[in-house]
Design a protein around this motif. Structure first.
Motif, PDB file in Angstrom:
ATOM      1  N   CYS A  10       0.867  -1.174   0.000  1.00 47.07           N
ATOM      2  CA  CYS A  10       0.000   0.000   0.000  1.00 47.07           C
ATOM      3  C   CYS A  10       0.909   1.230   0.000  1.00 47.07           C
ATOM      4  CB  CYS A  10      -0.909   0.011   1.234  1.00 47.07           C
ATOM      5  SG  CYS A  10      -2.048  -1.372   1.297  1.00 47.07           S
ATOM      6  N   PRO A  11       1.213   1.738  -1.174  1.00 48.87           N
ATOM      7  CA  PRO A  11       2.107   2.898  -1.205  1.00 48.87           C
ATOM      8  C   PRO A  11       1.452   4.124  -0.575  1.00 48.87           C
ATOM      9  CG  PRO A  11       1.323   2.341  -3.420  1.00 48.87           C
ATOM     10  CD  PRO A  11       0.791   1.304  -2.489  1.00 48.87           C
ATOM     11  N   ALA A  12       2.261   4.933   0.049  1.00 50.22           N
ATOM     12  CA  ALA A  12       1.779   6.163   0.675  1.00 50.22           C
ATOM     13  C   ALA A  12       2.815   7.258   0.469  1.00 50.22           C
ATOM     14  CB  ALA A  12       1.535   5.944   2.169  1.00 50.22           C
ATOM     15  N   VAL A  13       2.362   8.498   0.444  1.00 59.10           N
ATOM     16  CA  VAL A  13       3.251   9.649   0.327  1.00 59.10           C
ATOM     17  C   VAL A  13       3.007  10.547   1.530  1.00 59.10           C
ATOM     18  CG1 VAL A  13       3.849  11.676  -1.037  1.00 59.10           C
ATOM     19  CG2 VAL A  13       3.188   9.555  -2.193  1.00 59.10           C
ATOM     20  N   GLY A  14       4.066  10.875   2.235  1.00 60.53           N
ATOM     21  CA  GLY A  14       3.946  11.777   3.383  1.00 60.53           C
ATOM     22  C   GLY A  14       4.378  13.179   2.979  1.00 60.53           C
ATOM     23  N   TYR A  15       3.682  14.152   3.480  1.00 57.69           N
ATOM     24  CA  TYR A  15       4.001  15.551   3.190  1.00 57.69           C
ATOM     25  C   TYR A  15       4.316  16.266   4.486  1.00 57.69           C
ATOM     26  CZ  TYR A  15       2.006  14.642  -1.395  1.00 57.69           C
ATOM     27  OH  TYR A  15       1.740  14.129  -2.629  1.00 57.69           O
TER      28      TYR A  15
END
Length: 93
Positions: A10-15
């Motif tokens: 489950c790819p995720a991108v943190g900002y």
């Protein structure tokens, strides 16, 4: 029935919101160009020895000024490294 093992991700991108600040120094300079000499009228030649007026080995000065507008391009971004840095992090984007 054969069981197929799948690696599910489950790819995720943190900002991370941040305010980046950089001090900019504007140091003025003025560089004189090539001089030109213009004669103003005819030379005056007087026979015999005459005293000269003015200051011995003196100079003439004048002041020139110019309004200017300085464009300073600034690129903002981030570099990731393990060095010590300072940043002010916000709570939301």
């Amino acid at each position: 029935m054969d069981v197929i093992n799948e690696n599910i991700t489950c790819p995720a991108v943190g900002y991370q919101p941040a305010t980046i600040c950089v001090p900019v120094t504007v140091e003025p300079f003025a560089k004189a160009g090539i001089t030109r000499t213009k004669c103003c009228g005819d030379a005056l030649v007087i026979p015999g020895r005459q005293g000269c007026t003015g200051i011995k080995n003196g100079v003439c000065t004048f002041t020139a000024s110019q309004n200017i507008c300085v464009a300073v391009p600034v690129e903002y971004g981030v570099c990731i490294s393990g060095e010590q840095t300072q940043v002010h992090c916000s709570d939301c984007c």
